[in-house]
Enzyme design. Structure first.
Site, PDB file in Angstrom:
ATOM      1  N   LYS A   1       0.840  -1.217   0.000  1.00 36.99           N
ATOM      2  CA  LYS A   1       0.000   0.000   0.000  1.00 36.99           C
ATOM      3  C   LYS A   1       0.869   1.259   0.000  1.00 36.99           C
ATOM      4  CE  LYS A   1      -1.522   1.608   4.047  1.00 36.99           C
ATOM      5  NZ  LYS A   1      -1.232   2.976   4.457  1.00 36.99           N
ATOM      6  N   ASN A   2       1.882   1.283   0.883  1.00 35.92           N
ATOM      7  CA  ASN A   2       2.676   2.500   1.059  1.00 35.92           C
ATOM      8  C   ASN A   2       3.661   2.755  -0.075  1.00 35.92           C
ATOM      9  OD1 ASN A   2       1.222   2.961   3.295  1.00 35.92           O
ATOM     10  ND2 ASN A   2       2.819   2.401   4.763  1.00 35.92           N
TER      11      ASN A   2
ATOM     12  N   ARG B   1      -4.035  10.710   4.655  1.00 36.95           N
ATOM     13  CA  ARG B   1      -2.937  11.677   4.643  1.00 36.95           C
ATOM     14  C   ARG B   1      -2.055  11.543   3.415  1.00 36.95           C
ATOM     15  NH1 ARG B   1      -1.680  13.905   8.977  1.00 36.95           N
ATOM     16  NH2 ARG B   1       0.385  14.305   8.205  1.00 36.95           N
TER      17      ARG B   1
ATOM     18  N   CYS C   1      -4.340  13.215  13.342  1.00 38.15           N
ATOM     19  CA  CYS C   1      -4.240  11.771  13.140  1.00 38.15           C
ATOM     20  C   CYS C   1      -4.179  11.100  14.501  1.00 38.15           C
ATOM     21  CB  CYS C   1      -2.986  11.430  12.341  1.00 38.15           C
ATOM     22  SG  CYS C   1      -2.785   9.658  12.100  1.00 38.15           S
TER      23      CYS C   1
ATOM     24  N   ARG D   1       1.262  14.839  13.056  1.00 40.05           N
ATOM     25  CA  ARG D   1       1.945  14.501  11.795  1.00 40.05           C
ATOM     26  C   ARG D   1       2.052  15.746  10.933  1.00 40.05           C
ATOM     27  NH1 ARG D   1      -0.489   8.958   9.552  1.00 40.05           N
ATOM     28  NH2 ARG D   1       1.408   8.990   8.314  1.00 40.05           N
ATOM     29  N   PRO D   2       2.983  16.666  11.304  1.00 39.55           N
ATOM     30  CA  PRO D   2       3.115  17.911  10.537  1.00 39.55           C
ATOM     31  C   PRO D   2       3.609  17.655   9.116  1.00 39.55           C
ATOM     32  CG  PRO D   2       4.952  17.627  12.072  1.00 39.55           C
ATOM     33  CD  PRO D   2       3.988  16.493  12.343  1.00 39.55           C
TER      34      PRO D   2
ATOM     35  N   ASP E   1       5.715  20.107   7.651  1.00 43.59           N
ATOM     36  CA  ASP E   1       6.697  21.203   7.485  1.00 43.59           C
ATOM     37  C   ASP E   1       7.849  20.799   6.569  1.00 43.59           C
ATOM     38  OD1 ASP E   1       8.982  20.558  10.108  1.00 43.59           O
ATOM     39  OD2 ASP E   1       7.175  19.380   9.681  1.00 43.59           O
ATOM     40  N   LEU E   2       8.284  19.544   6.611  1.00 47.92           N
ATOM     41  CA  LEU E   2       9.420  19.128   5.784  1.00 47.92           C
ATOM     42  C   LEU E   2       9.026  19.099   4.301  1.00 47.92           C
ATOM     43  CD1 LEU E   2      10.794  16.234   8.036  1.00 47.92           C
ATOM     44  CD2 LEU E   2      11.809  18.510   7.719  1.00 47.92           C
TER      45      LEU E   2
ATOM     46  N   ASP F   1       5.242   0.752  11.999  1.00 50.20           N
ATOM     47  CA  ASP F   1       3.982   0.141  11.549  1.00 50.20           C
ATOM     48  C   ASP F   1       3.843  -1.308  11.981  1.00 50.20           C
ATOM     49  OD1 ASP F   1       3.867   1.946   8.358  1.00 50.20           O
ATOM     50  OD2 ASP F   1       3.483   2.564  10.415  1.00 50.20           O
TER      51      ASP F   1
ATOM     52  N   ILE G   1       9.156   7.119  16.505  1.00 47.46           N
ATOM     53  CA  ILE G   1       8.635   7.834  15.330  1.00 47.46           C
ATOM     54  C   ILE G   1       7.357   8.590  15.686  1.00 47.46           C
ATOM     55  CG2 ILE G   1       7.901   7.600  12.917  1.00 47.46           C
ATOM     56  CD1 ILE G   1      10.727   6.691  13.206  1.00 47.46           C
TER      57      ILE G   1
ATOM     58  N   ARG H   1      -8.562  -0.471   5.365  1.00 42.92           N
ATOM     59  CA  ARG H   1      -7.772   0.559   4.683  1.00 42.92           C
ATOM     60  C   ARG H   1      -6.430   0.027   4.186  1.00 42.92           C
ATOM     61  NH1 ARG H   1      -6.949   6.099   7.488  1.00 42.92           N
ATOM     62  NH2 ARG H   1      -5.764   6.198   5.545  1.00 42.92           N
TER      63      ARG H   1
HETATM   64  C1  EPZ Z   1       4.672   6.928   6.132  1.00 43.51           C
HETATM   65  O1  EPZ Z   1       3.945   8.042   6.646  1.00 43.51           O
HETATM   66  C2  EPZ Z   1       3.683   5.754   6.157  1.00 43.51           C
HETATM   67  N1  EPZ Z   1       2.519   6.091   5.355  1.00 43.51           N
HETATM   68  C3  EPZ Z   1       3.236   5.471   7.587  1.00 43.51           C
HETATM   69  O2  EPZ Z   1       2.444   4.287   7.568  1.00 43.51           O
HETATM   70  C4  EPZ Z   1       4.445   5.185   8.446  1.00 43.51           C
HETATM   71  O3  EPZ Z   1       4.043   5.056   9.783  1.00 43.51           O
HETATM   72  C5  EPZ Z   1       5.452   6.361   8.335  1.00 43.51           C
HETATM   73  O4  EPZ Z   1       5.803   6.605   6.965  1.00 43.51           O
HETATM   74  C6  EPZ Z   1       6.736   6.074   9.083  1.00 43.51           C
HETATM   75  O5  EPZ Z   1       7.324   4.917   8.642  1.00 43.51           O
HETATM   76  C7  EPZ Z   1       2.593   5.961   4.011  1.00 43.51           C
HETATM   77  O6  EPZ Z   1       3.607   5.636   3.441  1.00 43.51           O
HETATM   78  C8  EPZ Z   1       1.346   6.226   3.249  1.00 43.51           C
HETATM   79  P1  EPZ Z   1       6.864  10.279   8.029  1.00 43.51           P
HETATM   80  P2  EPZ Z   1       4.592   9.521   6.553  1.00 43.51           P
HETATM   81  O7  EPZ Z   1       6.731  11.588   7.333  1.00 43.51           O
HETATM   82  O8  EPZ Z   1       5.454   9.641   5.378  1.00 43.51           O
HETATM   83  C9  EPZ Z   1       7.577  13.547  11.370  1.00 43.51           C
HETATM   84  C10 EPZ Z   1       0.539   2.929   7.882  1.00 43.51           C
HETATM   85  O9  EPZ Z   1       0.188   2.388   8.940  1.00 43.51           O
HETATM   86  N2  EPZ Z   1       7.395  14.547  10.289  1.00 43.51           N
HETATM   87  O10 EPZ Z   1       7.982   9.400   7.635  1.00 43.51           O
HETATM   88  O11 EPZ Z   1       3.474  10.471   6.739  1.00 43.51           O
HETATM   89  C11 EPZ Z   1       6.276  12.779  11.649  1.00 43.51           C
HETATM   90  O12 EPZ Z   1       5.435  13.467  12.508  1.00 43.51           O
HETATM   91  C12 EPZ Z   1       1.051   4.392   7.919  1.00 43.51           C
HETATM   92  O13 EPZ Z   1       0.535   2.386   6.765  1.00 43.51           O
HETATM   93  C13 EPZ Z   1       7.671  15.864  10.561  1.00 43.51           C
HETATM   94  O14 EPZ Z   1       8.040  16.218  11.683  1.00 43.51           O
HETATM   95  O15 EPZ Z   1       5.484   9.509   7.886  1.00 43.51           O
HETATM   96  C14 EPZ Z   1       6.822  11.487  12.242  1.00 43.51           C
HETATM   97  O16 EPZ Z   1       7.082  11.677  13.598  1.00 43.51           O
HETATM   98  C15 EPZ Z   1       0.798   5.051   9.230  1.00 43.51           C
HETATM   99  N3  EPZ Z   1       7.488  16.785   9.562  1.00 43.51           N
HETATM  100  C16 EPZ Z   1       8.118  11.287  11.474  1.00 43.51           C
HETATM  101  O17 EPZ Z   1       8.478  12.544  10.910  1.00 43.51           O
HETATM  102  C17 EPZ Z   1       7.092  16.421   8.287  1.00 43.51           C
HETATM  103  O18 EPZ Z   1       6.942  17.283   7.412  1.00 43.51           O
HETATM  104  C18 EPZ Z   1       8.036  10.260  10.351  1.00 43.51           C
HETATM  105  O19 EPZ Z   1       6.895  10.538   9.599  1.00 43.51           O
HETATM  106  C19 EPZ Z   1       6.837  15.066   8.036  1.00 43.51           C
HETATM  107  C20 EPZ Z   1       7.005  14.136   9.046  1.00 43.51           C
END
Ligand code: EPZ
Length: 420
Positions: A21-22, A91, A115, A120-121, A123-124, A307, A329, A399
């Site tokens: 999915k991801n 998201r 969420c 889950r900001p 900003d990056l 996950d 995370i 989902r």
């Molecule tokens: C992906 O989400 C996955 N979703 C998530 O899986 C997974 O938990 C996550 O990566 C971490 O492995 C998809 O791929 C669709 P991140 P993503 O940005 O990309 C912080 C599932 O169960 N962050 O890597 O949204 C954030 O808050 C889902 O299938 C910032 O601070 O996650 C987190 O603490 C749930 N600023 C960390 O980074 C940003 O701009 C990692 O989040 C973006 C993220």
């Protein structure tokens, strides 16, 4: 709304893992970078995939989805707005921002909002696209971006919790059509990102370093359509490894990529499983009679995936001794703790830490699913628990898991789906 009625079950036999999915979600968003036809196979038949189809159709795509194959064509009139009513349900839709901006020079995508697994900001994502020369304003709950021309740049994408998977995806897709060279530092190394980069390269993008923290991209003028196969879902495979451990049942996992599961297999072996990798990457899991306690810390890939935290917590509820889980995370990702404690587990949570005192048995109960991976953990705990369990709100599991009840059923699990 449906529920699962689950009875204690021993599992045996083999299960075939679906496409990831991801990986499929950002790859689908990447088709916004071309007007040509893309044919994507091994796409799991899931609610989130259907949501992304709805978003892409709203953005001017014509999509056929059958037998796990997506055929994505472009309609004449393009749209650059991804509406809140769709984005708030998933998201990952936010990763349409980069490709839309790169292709149409403008994009308006709803901010994803809250969420259940924690803050889950984005900003990056925004920082990276601004580095490429995008003019971005946040207004009325929407991220509005526009640019005359994206230009290659050196972008540092490290955040408070390390790399970001979808921020890397958004910036990588935009850089593929930007003018000149981009270096994306502290990029996510997840197999999902590596696979996205391979898809973009098949469309004609120039990318180096996929799967490492440094991505080098030379922008091109145009990207073309292609045919592509999505990789196996490592989180689904890890979920079945956890189910085998918790139910003390030997199972065979087909169609997964063991090299994407190194940290998971390492932990499963520490808990007591014997894991053998056969030819054609078949994974043979043989659990121990009594599970051993371990400490798990979730980290970006290749560390232990967040996950799979909930699913392995369900196993450790039955280990002989004390285990510690550190969630690095999403420090608040513990909605499943109270539900597991309702089944007789002994888990204490303190900030990003959960201390699990293993018990001989868990007992069936009425429990509530709160998010995708927590619901998988409750299915695993219910299969291991004495008696009957009822898991409410199983729409969460739809989902992200394709035909999960059918797959567990083939392994001998007693799970019925009923109206709540
Ligand atoms: C992906 O989400 C996955 N979703 C998530 O899986 C997974 O938990 C996550 O990566 C971490 O492995 C998809 O791929 C669709 P991140 P993503 O940005 O990309 C912080 C599932 O169960 N962050 O890597 O949204 C954030 O808050 C889902 O299938 C910032 O601070 O996650 C987190 O603490 C749930 N600023 C960390 O980074 C940003 O701009 C990692 O989040 C973006 C993220």
């Amino acid at each position: 709304m449906d529920k699962f009625v689950v009875h204690q079950s021993r599992l045996s036999g083999q299960v075939k893992i679906s496409g990831s999915k991801n990986t499929a979600l950002p790859v689908m968003a990447a088709t916004l970078l071309t007007d040509q036809i893309c044919v994507i196979s091994n796409v799991p038949d899931l609610k989130d995939i259907k949501t992304m189809i709805g978003i892409l159709e709203g953005l001017g795509k014509k999509i056929k989805f059958s037998k796990n194959i997506l055929t994505i064509k472009s309609k004449k009139n393009k749209n650059f707005i991804a509406p809140y009513k769709l984005v708030r349900t998933m998201r990952a839709s936010f990763c349409c921002l980069g490709p839309l901006l790169a292709k149409l020079k403008k994009a308006k995508v709803a901010l994803p909002g809250g969420c259940i697994i924690g803050p889950r900001p984005v900003d990056l994502h925004i920082k990276g696209l601004r580095n490429l020369g995008a003019n971005i304003i946040i207004e009325n709950g929407y991220c509005q971006a526009k640019t005359k021309k994206l230009k290659g740049a050196h972008i540092y994408l490290g955040g408070a919790f390390g790399s970001s998977v979808l921020a890397t995806a958004n910036v990588l897709m935009a850089a593929a059509l930007a003018e000149g060279e981009s270096i994306i530092e502290h990029a996510a190394c997840e197999p999902e990102i590596e696979c996205l980069a391979l898809f973009l390269k098949k469309m004609g993008a120039k990318i180096e370093g996929e799967g490492t923290p440094i991505l080098k991209v030379i922008g091109v003028k145009k990207l073309s359509g292609c045919e592509f196969k999505i990789i196996a879902d490592r989180i689904e495979a890890g979920t079945f490894i956890a189910a085998s451990l918790a139910t003390k049942s030997p199972i065979i996992i087909k169609g997964a990529n063991p090299s994407h599961l190194t940290s998971v297999i390492e932990v499963a072996k520490k808990i007591g499983a014997s894991i053998k990798i056969g030819k054609d990457s078949t994974i043979f899991v043989k659990p121990a009679k009594r599970l051993k306690p371990v400490n798990i810390t979730t980290l970006p890939y290749p560390g232990f995936p967040t996950d799979l935290q909930a699913q392995f917590m369900a196993c450790l509820c039955l280990a002989k001794g004390i285990s510690l889980i550190t969630e690095k995370i999403y420090p608040d990702r513990f909605m499943h703790v109270a539900e597991l404690n309702r089944m007789g587990a002994s888990i204490q949570r303190n900030g990003p830490y959960a201390i699990i005192e293993g018990k001989e048995k868990l007992y069936g109960a009425e429990i509530m699913a709160s998010d995708l991976r927590a619901s998988a953990a409750l299915v695993i705990a219910s299969l291991a628990a004495k008696g009957k369990s009822q898991i409410l709100r199983v729409y969460h599991i739809d989902r992200g898991y394709e035909k999960i009840r059918g797959k567990f059923g083939k392994l001998g699990a007693k799970i019925k789906r009923e109206k709540q």
